[in-house]
Design a protein around this motif. Structure first.
Motif, PDB file in Angstrom:
ATOM      1  N   ASP A   1       0.857  -1.184   0.000  1.00  0.00           N
ATOM      2  CA  ASP A   1       0.000   0.000   0.000  1.00  0.00           C
ATOM      3  C   ASP A   1       0.892   1.232   0.000  1.00  0.00           C
ATOM      4  O   ASP A   1       1.486   1.589   1.017  1.00  0.00           O
ATOM      5  CB  ASP A   1      -0.903  -0.009   1.240  1.00  0.00           C
ATOM      6  N   VAL A   2       1.014   1.879  -1.146  1.00  0.00           N
ATOM      7  CA  VAL A   2       1.925   3.011  -1.281  1.00  0.00           C
ATOM      8  C   VAL A   2       1.148   4.246  -1.736  1.00  0.00           C
ATOM      9  O   VAL A   2       0.074   4.150  -2.320  1.00  0.00           O
ATOM     10  CB  VAL A   2       3.051   2.703  -2.296  1.00  0.00           C
ATOM     11  N   SER A   3       1.739   5.381  -1.440  1.00  0.00           N
ATOM     12  CA  SER A   3       1.111   6.639  -1.865  1.00  0.00           C
ATOM     13  C   SER A   3       1.301   6.829  -3.360  1.00  0.00           C
ATOM     14  O   SER A   3       2.281   6.370  -3.953  1.00  0.00           O
ATOM     15  CB  SER A   3       1.747   7.806  -1.109  1.00  0.00           C
ATOM     16  N   LYS A   4       0.372   7.521  -3.974  1.00  0.00           N
ATOM     17  CA  LYS A   4       0.474   7.802  -5.399  1.00  0.00           C
ATOM     18  C   LYS A   4       1.213   9.112  -5.608  1.00  0.00           C
ATOM     19  O   LYS A   4       0.928  10.106  -4.952  1.00  0.00           O
ATOM     20  CB  LYS A   4      -0.929   7.888  -6.011  1.00  0.00           C
ATOM     21  N   ASN A   5       2.161   9.080  -6.506  1.00  0.00           N
ATOM     22  CA  ASN A   5       2.848  10.310  -6.871  1.00  0.00           C
ATOM     23  C   ASN A   5       3.452  10.126  -8.258  1.00  0.00           C
ATOM     24  O   ASN A   5       3.701   8.990  -8.698  1.00  0.00           O
ATOM     25  CB  ASN A   5       3.917  10.681  -5.829  1.00  0.00           C
ATOM     26  N   PRO A   6       3.682  11.212  -8.970  1.00  0.00           N
ATOM     27  CA  PRO A   6       4.160  11.099 -10.360  1.00  0.00           C
ATOM     28  C   PRO A   6       5.556  10.513 -10.485  1.00  0.00           C
ATOM     29  O   PRO A   6       5.943  10.088 -11.576  1.00  0.00           O
ATOM     30  CB  PRO A   6       4.126  12.555 -10.850  1.00  0.00           C
ATOM     31  N   LYS A   7       6.313  10.440  -9.406  1.00  0.00           N
ATOM     32  CA  LYS A   7       7.677   9.922  -9.477  1.00  0.00           C
ATOM     33  C   LYS A   7       7.725   8.397  -9.448  1.00  0.00           C
ATOM     34  O   LYS A   7       8.707   7.797  -9.874  1.00  0.00           O
ATOM     35  CB  LYS A   7       8.499  10.469  -8.304  1.00  0.00           C
ATOM     36  N   ARG A   8       6.656   7.758  -8.957  1.00  0.00           N
ATOM     37  CA  ARG A   8       6.694   6.318  -8.713  1.00  0.00           C
ATOM     38  C   ARG A   8       6.503   5.512 -10.000  1.00  0.00           C
ATOM     39  O   ARG A   8       5.670   5.838 -10.843  1.00  0.00           O
ATOM     40  CB  ARG A   8       5.616   5.942  -7.700  1.00  0.00           C
ATOM     41  N   PHE A   9       7.265   4.410 -10.130  1.00  0.00           N
ATOM     42  CA  PHE A   9       7.099   3.501 -11.254  1.00  0.00           C
ATOM     43  C   PHE A   9       5.894   2.598 -10.982  1.00  0.00           C
ATOM     44  O   PHE A   9       5.833   1.921  -9.953  1.00  0.00           O
ATOM     45  CB  PHE A   9       8.349   2.638 -11.437  1.00  0.00           C
ATOM     46  N   SER A  10       4.941   2.578 -11.920  1.00  0.00           N
ATOM     47  CA  SER A  10       3.725   1.806 -11.733  1.00  0.00           C
ATOM     48  C   SER A  10       3.773   0.443 -12.401  1.00  0.00           C
ATOM     49  O   SER A  10       3.148  -0.509 -11.921  1.00  0.00           O
ATOM     50  CB  SER A  10       2.520   2.590 -12.278  1.00  0.00           C
ATOM     51  N   TYR A  11       4.478   0.319 -13.521  1.00  0.00           N
ATOM     52  CA  TYR A  11       4.468  -0.927 -14.281  1.00  0.00           C
ATOM     53  C   TYR A  11       5.671  -1.802 -13.952  1.00  0.00           C
ATOM     54  O   TYR A  11       5.520  -2.962 -13.606  1.00  0.00           O
ATOM     55  CB  TYR A  11       4.432  -0.638 -15.787  1.00  0.00           C
ATOM     56  N   PHE A  12       6.883  -1.267 -14.036  1.00  0.00           N
ATOM     57  CA  PHE A  12       8.090  -2.041 -13.792  1.00  0.00           C
ATOM     58  C   PHE A  12       8.516  -1.932 -12.325  1.00  0.00           C
ATOM     59  O   PHE A  12       8.315  -0.906 -11.676  1.00  0.00           O
ATOM     60  CB  PHE A  12       9.237  -1.561 -14.682  1.00  0.00           C
ATOM     61  N   SER A  13       9.136  -3.000 -11.827  1.00  0.00           N
ATOM     62  CA  SER A  13       9.647  -3.023 -10.442  1.00  0.00           C
ATOM     63  C   SER A  13      10.993  -2.298 -10.397  1.00  0.00           C
ATOM     64  O   SER A  13      12.062  -2.916 -10.304  1.00  0.00           O
ATOM     65  CB  SER A  13       9.795  -4.465  -9.948  1.00  0.00           C
ATOM     66  N   CYS A  14      10.909  -0.979 -10.459  1.00  0.00           N
ATOM     67  CA  CYS A  14      12.110  -0.145 -10.528  1.00  0.00           C
ATOM     68  C   CYS A  14      12.132   0.842  -9.376  1.00  0.00           C
ATOM     69  O   CYS A  14      11.100   1.159  -8.774  1.00  0.00           O
ATOM     70  CB  CYS A  14      12.155   0.637 -11.847  1.00  0.00           C
ATOM     71  N   VAL A  15      13.324   1.349  -9.081  1.00  0.00           N
ATOM     72  CA  VAL A  15      13.517   2.434  -8.131  1.00  0.00           C
ATOM     73  C   VAL A  15      14.724   3.230  -8.606  1.00  0.00           C
ATOM     74  O   VAL A  15      15.634   2.673  -9.232  1.00  0.00           O
ATOM     75  CB  VAL A  15      13.726   1.895  -6.693  1.00  0.00           C
ATOM     76  N   LEU A  16      14.728   4.525  -8.301  1.00  0.00           N
ATOM     77  CA  LEU A  16      15.815   5.391  -8.743  1.00  0.00           C
ATOM     78  C   LEU A  16      16.671   5.839  -7.563  1.00  0.00           C
ATOM     79  O   LEU A  16      16.238   5.796  -6.407  1.00  0.00           O
ATOM     80  CB  LEU A  16      15.264   6.634  -9.450  1.00  0.00           C
ATOM     81  N   GLY A  17      17.859   6.299  -7.890  1.00  0.00           N
ATOM     82  CA  GLY A  17      18.710   6.914  -6.889  1.00  0.00           C
ATOM     83  C   GLY A  17      18.185   8.288  -6.527  1.00  0.00           C
ATOM     84  O   GLY A  17      17.435   8.917  -7.290  1.00  0.00           O
ATOM     85  N   SER A  18      18.603   8.774  -5.369  1.00  0.00           N
ATOM     86  CA  SER A  18      18.079  10.051  -4.884  1.00  0.00           C
ATOM     87  C   SER A  18      18.704  11.254  -5.581  1.00  0.00           C
ATOM     88  O   SER A  18      18.144  12.342  -5.568  1.00  0.00           O
ATOM     89  CB  SER A  18      18.320  10.164  -3.376  1.00  0.00           C
ATOM     90  N   GLN A  19      19.879  11.078  -6.188  1.00  0.00           N
ATOM     91  CA  GLN A  19      20.556  12.184  -6.844  1.00  0.00           C
ATOM     92  C   GLN A  19      20.473  12.049  -8.353  1.00  0.00           C
ATOM     93  O   GLN A  19      20.662  10.960  -8.896  1.00  0.00           O
ATOM     94  CB  GLN A  19      22.042  12.225  -6.453  1.00  0.00           C
ATOM     95  N   GLY A  20      20.221  13.173  -9.010  1.00  0.00           N
ATOM     96  CA  GLY A  20      20.266  13.214 -10.467  1.00  0.00           C
ATOM     97  C   GLY A  20      21.438  14.071 -10.916  1.00  0.00           C
ATOM     98  O   GLY A  20      21.909  14.943 -10.178  1.00  0.00           O
ATOM     99  N   PHE A  21      21.895  13.847 -12.146  1.00  0.00           N
ATOM    100  CA  PHE A  21      23.079  14.547 -12.642  1.00  0.00           C
ATOM    101  C   PHE A  21      22.849  15.063 -14.059  1.00  0.00           C
ATOM    102  O   PHE A  21      22.316  14.340 -14.909  1.00  0.00           O
ATOM    103  CB  PHE A  21      24.288  13.603 -12.649  1.00  0.00           C
TER     104      PHE A  21
END
Length: 355
Positions: A198-218
């Motif tokens: 049960d997770v919150s909905k937000n535009p950053k979250r991956f909905s289809y693939f089991s993915c996660v991103l790092g906290s820093q972008g470059f």
């Protein structure tokens, strides 16, 4: 009618262009040489300071050992002197007793009692050994040496390698994690638990693939981070563009803005179009990702051996984020903030996860 440019002028323009490029190249080279000279002076200065520090520490340790040596010799001399004095008294006592040996038995025994009584009142106390105290001092010094050896080993292990200058302190962004993924509270470990959370909905979250991103972008510079990959399950890791479609199905390919390698069906692959098999002599325990934004390169290395695994060449036009894919139940990865990172045992038991 279109005017034809004079061939002589065309050649002159090309020559001027080449000359301008040559001048720019020389200027750039001189600028870079000045920068390397500055860095050379910095390195020389820092190593000189380090050398002086180590020499001083060496002198301090040797001075401490010298003091212990002095204490050992002093104690030895004191003990020898006391024993010599005792031996002298006993020798004198023996001589007196031998002189009276021919006397009648009663007189002899009376003289012996008198001599012994006199000796008991005059003899110095037996020496008290101080060596146990020195043994303790040496053991304490040995502990210092062991700690020194440990610190030097840590120092050598953490010196920047020729390839990896400085690792970025990378963590996971739980707000991007797919609902099947659990991220630890320290944001360093992630696993696919096989059930939707049960997770919150937000535009950053991956909905289809089991993915996660790092906290820093470059969007500039050269960056490095390490990931531990030996814990089990299939996985993928690399770099993804910020605008990747996070709500629908997409191809894990460079044309979609994803540059990654992975382990799937016991085969290491580069996620190209089509996938490229990677033959490795040894299974990597940790993988280092190297992102060089200005050079448009993403490279992967075995962290322990620094053997090259694969390199993507691309054209970057937007911010890029570290990308992690855990496609099956039981897949899990660990981000390593330093070379000393270890996978925590409590990860398998604790329910302290955030999503």
């Amino acid at each position: 009618m279109e005017k034809i440019e004079n061939p002589l002028e065309m050649v002159k323009k090309k020559r001027d262009t080449v000359l301008e490029l040559e001048i720019r190249g020389v200027r750039k080279s001189q600028e870079l040489l000045r920068q390397t000279e500055t860095e050379r002076q910095k390195i020389t200065s820092e190593f000189e300071k380090l050398h002086q520090f180590l020499v001083q520490k060496e002198q301090d340790f040797l001075a401490q050992l010298k003091e212990i040596d002095k204490a050992i010799l002093k104690t030895q001399d004191e003990n020898i002197n006391r024993l010599l004095e005792e031996r002298t008294l006993l020798s004198n006592l023996l001589k007196e007793m031998e002189k009276n040996h021919q006397k009648p038995e009663n007189e002899f025994l009376e003289d012996v009692r008198t001599i012994l009584h006199r000796h008991d009142n005059t003899k110095p106390p037996m020496p008290i050994s101080k060596f146990p105290d020195l043994d303790k001092r040496i053991k304490i010094f040995s502990q210092k040496h062991q700690y020194l050896s440990y610190c030097l080993q840590q120092f050598k292990e953490n010196l920047p390698s020729p390839l990896v200058e400085i690792r970025d302190f990378m963590t996971l962004d739980p707000e991007t994690a797919n609902a099947f993924l659990m991220v630890t509270e320290d944001h360093l470990h992630v696993r696919n638990v096989g059930t939707k959370q049960d997770v919150s909905k937000n535009p950053k979250r991956f909905s289809y693939f089991s993915c996660v991103l790092g906290s820093q972008g470059f969007n500039s510079g050269k960056h490095y981070w390490d990931t531990e990959v030996t814990h089990g399950g299939y996985w993928g890791l690399g770099v993804v563009k910020e605008s990747v479609n996070r709500k629908q199905w997409f191809k894990l390919r460079p044309e979609e803005g994803i540059w990654a390698i992975g382990l799937y069906q016991n085969q290491y692959q580069a996620l190209t179009s089509p996938c490229t098999s990677i033959m490795l002599k040894e299974k990597p325990k940790k993988i280092t990702v190297v992102l060089d934004y200005e050079e448009d390169l993403i490279s992967f290395y075995n962290t322990e051996t620094m053997n090259h695994i694969f390199t993507f060449s691309a054209t970057f036009t937007e911010k890029l984020f570290p990308f992690f894919w855990l496609p099956s139940k039981g897949s899990y990865l660990t981000l390593c903030p330093s070379r000393e990172s270890r996978f925590p045992e409590h990860f398998f038991l604790s329910e302290k996860f955030t999503t």
